[in-house]
Design an enzyme around this catalytic site. Structure first.
Site, PDB file in Angstrom:
ATOM      1  N   LEU A 161       8.256  -1.062   4.316  1.00 13.02           N
ATOM      2  CA  LEU A 161       8.289  -2.271   3.494  1.00 13.02           C
ATOM      3  C   LEU A 161       7.873  -1.926   2.066  1.00 13.02           C
ATOM      4  O   LEU A 161       6.771  -1.431   1.836  1.00 13.02           O
ATOM      5  CB  LEU A 161       7.357  -3.347   4.064  1.00 13.02           C
ATOM      6  CG  LEU A 161       7.622  -3.759   5.518  1.00 13.02           C
ATOM      7  CD1 LEU A 161       6.779  -4.978   5.875  1.00 13.02           C
ATOM      8  CD2 LEU A 161       9.095  -4.031   5.758  1.00 13.02           C
ATOM      9  N   ARG A 194      -0.502  -7.301  -9.430  1.00  9.38           N
ATOM     10  CA  ARG A 194      -1.826  -6.913  -9.908  1.00  9.38           C
ATOM     11  C   ARG A 194      -1.856  -5.529 -10.550  1.00  9.38           C
ATOM     12  O   ARG A 194      -2.835  -5.137 -11.161  1.00  9.38           O
ATOM     13  CB  ARG A 194      -2.847  -6.982  -8.754  1.00  9.38           C
ATOM     14  CG  ARG A 194      -3.383  -8.388  -8.566  1.00  9.38           C
ATOM     15  CD  ARG A 194      -4.385  -8.419  -7.441  1.00  9.38           C
ATOM     16  NE  ARG A 194      -3.735  -8.350  -6.137  1.00  9.38           N
ATOM     17  CZ  ARG A 194      -4.372  -8.029  -5.012  1.00  9.38           C
ATOM     18  NH1 ARG A 194      -5.646  -7.704  -5.048  1.00  9.38           N
ATOM     19  NH2 ARG A 194      -3.726  -8.005  -3.861  1.00  9.38           N
ATOM     20  N   GLN A 210      15.557  -7.213   0.233  1.00  9.74           N
ATOM     21  CA  GLN A 210      14.939  -8.492   0.555  1.00  9.74           C
ATOM     22  C   GLN A 210      14.999  -9.291  -0.744  1.00  9.74           C
ATOM     23  O   GLN A 210      14.222  -9.049  -1.670  1.00  9.74           O
ATOM     24  CB  GLN A 210      13.482  -8.311   1.019  1.00  9.74           C
ATOM     25  CG  GLN A 210      12.844  -9.609   1.469  1.00  9.74           C
ATOM     26  CD  GLN A 210      11.342  -9.473   1.727  1.00  9.74           C
ATOM     27  OE1 GLN A 210      10.680  -8.593   1.193  1.00  9.74           O
ATOM     28  NE2 GLN A 210      10.805 -10.368   2.542  1.00  9.74           N
ATOM     29  N   TYR A 266       4.058   0.587   5.330  1.00  7.04           N
ATOM     30  CA  TYR A 266       4.097  -0.063   4.012  1.00  7.04           C
ATOM     31  C   TYR A 266       4.241   0.999   2.926  1.00  7.04           C
ATOM     32  O   TYR A 266       3.582   2.040   2.988  1.00  7.04           O
ATOM     33  CB  TYR A 266       2.783  -0.814   3.735  1.00  7.04           C
ATOM     34  CG  TYR A 266       2.504  -2.027   4.589  1.00  7.04           C
ATOM     35  CD1 TYR A 266       3.452  -2.550   5.448  1.00  7.04           C
ATOM     36  CD2 TYR A 266       1.266  -2.659   4.507  1.00  7.04           C
ATOM     37  CE1 TYR A 266       3.167  -3.667   6.212  1.00  7.04           C
ATOM     38  CE2 TYR A 266       0.970  -3.784   5.262  1.00  7.04           C
ATOM     39  CZ  TYR A 266       1.925  -4.278   6.123  1.00  7.04           C
ATOM     40  OH  TYR A 266       1.642  -5.381   6.872  1.00  7.04           O
ATOM     41  N   GLY A 289      -6.026  -9.126   7.762  1.00  7.79           N
ATOM     42  CA  GLY A 289      -5.829  -9.867   8.991  1.00  7.79           C
ATOM     43  C   GLY A 289      -6.816  -9.351  10.030  1.00  7.79           C
ATOM     44  O   GLY A 289      -7.055  -8.153  10.112  1.00  7.79           O
ATOM     45  N   ALA A 291      -1.537  38.069 -31.387  1.00 11.01           N
ATOM     46  CA  ALA A 291      -2.033  36.714 -31.592  1.00 11.01           C
ATOM     47  C   ALA A 291      -1.157  35.949 -32.574  1.00 11.01           C
ATOM     48  O   ALA A 291      -0.711  36.501 -33.575  1.00 11.01           O
ATOM     49  CB  ALA A 291      -3.461  36.773 -32.118  1.00 11.01           C
ATOM     50  N   ALA A 326       2.955  42.985 -38.131  1.00  4.62           N
ATOM     51  CA  ALA A 326       2.271  41.694 -38.196  1.00  4.62           C
ATOM     52  C   ALA A 326       2.780  40.869 -39.381  1.00  4.62           C
ATOM     53  O   ALA A 326       3.100  41.406 -40.436  1.00  4.62           O
ATOM     54  CB  ALA A 326       0.773  41.919 -38.329  1.00  4.62           C
ATOM     55  N   ARG A 385       7.775  41.648 -44.947  1.00  2.65           N
ATOM     56  CA  ARG A 385       6.717  41.059 -45.763  1.00  2.65           C
ATOM     57  C   ARG A 385       6.848  41.635 -47.169  1.00  2.65           C
ATOM     58  O   ARG A 385       7.362  42.723 -47.345  1.00  2.65           O
ATOM     59  CB  ARG A 385       5.296  41.354 -45.304  1.00  2.65           C
ATOM     60  CG  ARG A 385       5.044  42.144 -44.115  1.00  2.65           C
ATOM     61  CD  ARG A 385       3.602  42.690 -44.175  1.00  2.65           C
ATOM     62  NE  ARG A 385       3.172  42.914 -42.828  1.00  2.65           N
ATOM     63  CZ  ARG A 385       2.606  44.061 -42.402  1.00  2.65           C
ATOM     64  NH1 ARG A 385       2.338  45.053 -43.233  1.00  2.65           N
ATOM     65  NH2 ARG A 385       2.290  44.200 -41.153  1.00  2.65           N
TER      66      ARG A 385
HETATM   67  C1  UD1 Z   1      -0.776  -7.648   5.521  1.00  3.15           C
HETATM   68  C2  UD1 Z   1      -1.008  -8.154   6.937  1.00  3.15           C
HETATM   69  C3  UD1 Z   1      -2.504  -8.160   7.241  1.00  3.15           C
HETATM   70  C4  UD1 Z   1      -3.074  -6.764   7.050  1.00  3.15           C
HETATM   71  C5  UD1 Z   1      -2.753  -6.238   5.636  1.00  3.15           C
HETATM   72  C6  UD1 Z   1      -3.135  -4.803   5.545  1.00  3.15           C
HETATM   73  C7  UD1 Z   1       0.762  -9.787   7.391  1.00  3.15           C
HETATM   74  C8  UD1 Z   1       1.102 -11.204   7.482  1.00  3.15           C
HETATM   75  N1  UD1 Z   1      -0.480  -9.494   7.031  1.00  3.15           N
HETATM   76  O1  UD1 Z   1      -1.372  -8.578   4.653  1.00  3.15           O
HETATM   77  O2  UD1 Z   1      -2.733  -8.592   8.552  1.00  3.15           O
HETATM   78  O3  UD1 Z   1      -4.473  -6.776   7.231  1.00  3.15           O
HETATM   79  O4  UD1 Z   1      -1.338  -6.339   5.392  1.00  3.15           O
HETATM   80  O5  UD1 Z   1      -2.995  -4.353   4.230  1.00  3.15           O
HETATM   81  O6  UD1 Z   1       1.576  -8.941   7.661  1.00  3.15           O
HETATM   82  N2  UD1 Z   1       6.103  -6.948   1.766  1.00  3.15           N
HETATM   83  C9  UD1 Z   1       7.458  -7.028   1.607  1.00  3.15           C
HETATM   84  N3  UD1 Z   1       8.062  -8.240   1.580  1.00  3.15           N
HETATM   85  C10 UD1 Z   1       7.371  -9.385   1.727  1.00  3.15           C
HETATM   86  C11 UD1 Z   1       5.974  -9.310   1.895  1.00  3.15           C
HETATM   87  C12 UD1 Z   1       5.365  -8.079   1.921  1.00  3.15           C
HETATM   88  O7  UD1 Z   1       8.131  -6.009   1.467  1.00  3.15           O
HETATM   89  O8  UD1 Z   1       7.984 -10.453   1.687  1.00  3.15           O
HETATM   90  C13 UD1 Z   1       5.453  -5.637   1.806  1.00  3.15           C
HETATM   91  C14 UD1 Z   1       4.542  -5.407   0.621  1.00  3.15           C
HETATM   92  O9  UD1 Z   1       5.211  -4.738  -0.411  1.00  3.15           O
HETATM   93  C15 UD1 Z   1       3.455  -4.551   1.208  1.00  3.15           C
HETATM   94  C16 UD1 Z   1       3.397  -4.979   2.651  1.00  3.15           C
HETATM   95  O10 UD1 Z   1       4.630  -5.585   2.934  1.00  3.15           O
HETATM   96  O11 UD1 Z   1       3.786  -3.193   1.139  1.00  3.15           O
HETATM   97  C17 UD1 Z   1       2.243  -5.902   2.952  1.00  3.15           C
HETATM   98  O12 UD1 Z   1       2.350  -7.069   2.185  1.00  3.15           O
HETATM   99  P1  UD1 Z   1       1.099  -7.775   1.563  1.00  3.15           P
HETATM  100  O13 UD1 Z   1       1.522  -8.996   0.868  1.00  3.15           O
HETATM  101  O14 UD1 Z   1       0.265  -6.810   0.822  1.00  3.15           O
HETATM  102  O15 UD1 Z   1       0.353  -8.210   2.911  1.00  3.15           O
HETATM  103  P2  UD1 Z   1      -1.139  -8.649   3.044  1.00  3.15           P
HETATM  104  O16 UD1 Z   1      -1.276 -10.050   2.662  1.00  3.15           O
HETATM  105  O17 UD1 Z   1      -2.009  -7.656   2.392  1.00  3.15           O
END
Ligand code: UD1
Ligand code: CA
Length: 456
Positions: free
Chosen positions: A11, A18, A80, A108, A145, A368, A411, A428
């Site tokens: 993902l 941020r 996506q 991720y 989570g 040098a 040189a 030179r």
């Molecule tokens: C998620 C988990 C949480 C876990 C945490 C760990 C869920 C609902 N929650 O939360 O339980 O403790 O990761 O870091 O899964 N991403 C997408 N598309 C989206 C949303 C997210 O590609 O629509 C990707 C983000 O780029 C990221 C990853 O998924 O790499 C996690 O998304 P993020 O929004 O950071 O999830 P958390 O709220 O941190």
């Protein structure tokens, strides 16, 4: 060996707000390679049958897709278009998993520190469960989570912090986000996800509750918190960099490298250092460096795309840029820059020189302040210095130019014509001696100064 029963979905569609950056988050480098590159390498190391990278829309998404292709050309890409949660993101990968019936590991793109051993342990746990999640004990569980355990030691549910009760928030066992699920199960359960939660998103984590509802167990595998560190801002990026650097240094030391001060040496993901290499403090290795056995790199050197052969000595304060090749036993000393150039075996470039687009022959000696003038404002040209040649200090070699083997450049010369082997080239003005001139000059100036002071 390829594992036909394993697919990996990465993902990487998150916005990374941020980070406050134009660069998509997963493209930020760690040890000289993008976070996505690290995750793809980890994925490839598991030899899966397929890898799918889920990226976002627009120019940012396209950049992520290009980076994915760069590190793993066979990776499938899934866009996506709208960011509707981790469950929604995995759904976008389903078409690319068509015809695949094994297990799917979800990673991720912004969690680059996981190790192969951890994922292998998770996959083992997943062998006899329809779903397995990777958890960790969090020093501070804020934002994660929470894993709610069932009687049988498996996972009963994952509750996102925003949806958790007071009591659930006290749980410190957290979800890393990494999970393994059967492809068939994903196809069946993902469409059942509902966005009825605090964030209005389709949570991948809800698969746990859905699986439990079907009366099946969800396996749990755990790892050290450090491995699950995700990057959301620049401070976390720096933390991850520090951890990766520590790992790279440890690996190098295990292979027989001495670091005078490991914490001040920075390596890249692909830095290769041989046995009995000694590295002084404050040395930086950019990507693409290979250093053979018995090389000494003194303090404050910067290397990138450079090859250093057996027994050579570099620095202190040397800079080796891409294409620099320092052959066996050669020396590149302080304040010397080498770019796209070969310094042959036993040659010496000891002080304050620029050697670019050049060959320095075996055992040649570069005085040098020698400069290879490789750029005419439009094009780059080569300088070839033969074996055993001697280039006097403060010489400018205006390329294209060849200095024959054994030749001597006096040189201070500016050399624009080829110099035959064993010849002398001197360019030179002839030196003139004027007896007593300095003393007369001082007397005149002193007199002038006194007159001015007296206001005359
Ligand atoms: C998620 C988990 C949480 C876990 C945490 C760990 C869920 C609902 N929650 O939360 O339980 O403790 O990761 O870091 O899964 N991403 C997408 N598309 C989206 C949303 C997210 O590609 O629509 C990707 C983000 O780029 C990221 C990853 O998924 O790499 C996690 O998304 P993020 O929004 O950071 O999830 P958390 O709220 O941190
Ligand atoms: Ca996150």
């Amino acid at each position: 060996m390829q594992r036909d029963d394993l697919a990996i979905v990465i993902l990487a569609a998150g916005m990374g707000t941020r980070m406050k950056s134009r660069l998509p988050k997963v493209l930020h480098p760690v040890a000289g390679r993008s976070m996505l590159g690290h995750v793809l390498a980890l994925a490839a190391a598991l030899d899966p049958a397929r890898v799918v990278v889920v990226h976002g829309p627009g120019e940012e998404g396209a950049a992520v897709a290009r980076e994915a292709r760069r590190w793993l050309p066979e990776a499938a890409l899934a866009e996506q278009a709208e960011r509707k949660g981790t469950g929604h993101a995995v759904m976008q990968a389903l078409p690319a998993l068509d015809g695949f019936d094994g297990r799917v590991l979800v990673l991720y793109g912004d969690v680059p520190l996981l190790t192969r051993e951890t994922l292998q342990a998770l996959l083992e746990k997943a062998a006899d469960a329809p779903l397995a999640v990777l958890g960790f004990e969090a020093a501070d569980p804020t934002g994660y989570g929470r894993l709610i355990l069932s009687e049988d030691g498996g996972v009963d549910a994952i509750i996102e912090e925003k949806d958790a009760s007071e009591e659930q928030r006290r749980v410190t066992l957290c979800n890393s986000g990494v999970m393994v699920a059967g492809a068939g199960m994903l196809r069946r359960l993902l469409p059942m996800l509902r966005a009825e939660n605090a964030q209005g998103e389709l949570y991948l984590t809800d698969l746990v509750a859905l699986t439990r509802k079907e009366g099946k167990t969800v396996a749990l595998s755990t790892c050290r918190e450090e491995e699950t560190l995700g990057v959301n801002d620049r401070a976390q990026l720096a933390t991850v960099e520090r951890i990766v650097q520590r790992r790279l240094r440890m690996a190098a030391m295990r292979e027989g490298v001495t670091f005078a001060d490991p914490d001040s040496v920075f390596l890249s993901w692909d830095t290769r250092l041989g046995r009995d290499v000694t590295v002084g403090p404050f040395v930086v290795f950019g990507p693409g460096c290979t250093v053979a056995d018995n090389v000494t790199i003194h303090s404050h050197c910067h290397l990138e795309g450079a090859v250093v052969e057996e027994g050579a000595q570099i620095g202190p304060f040397a800079r080796l840029r891409p294409g620099a090749r320092v052959m066996a036993g050669a020396k590149v000393g302080n304040f010397v820059e080498v770019k796209n150039a070969t310094v042959e075996a036993g040659a010496k470039v000891n002080h304050l020189s620029y050697i670019g687009d050049a060959t320095v022959g075996e055992k040649a000696n570069i005085g040098a302040g020698t400069i290879t003038c490789n750029y005419d404002g439009f094009l780059k040209h080569r300088t070839e210095i033969g074996a055993g040649a001697f280039i006097g200090s403060n010489s400018a070699l205006v390329a294209p130019v060849k200095i024959g083997p054994g030749a001597l450049v006096a040189a201070g010369s500016t050399i624009t014509k080829d110099v035959p082997g064993d010849a002398l080239a001197i360019e030179r003005a002839e030196e003139r001696i004027v007896e007593g001139w300095a003393a007369r000059y001082r007397a005149r100036k002193k007199h002038e100064k006194e007159r001015r002071k007296a206001g005359k």
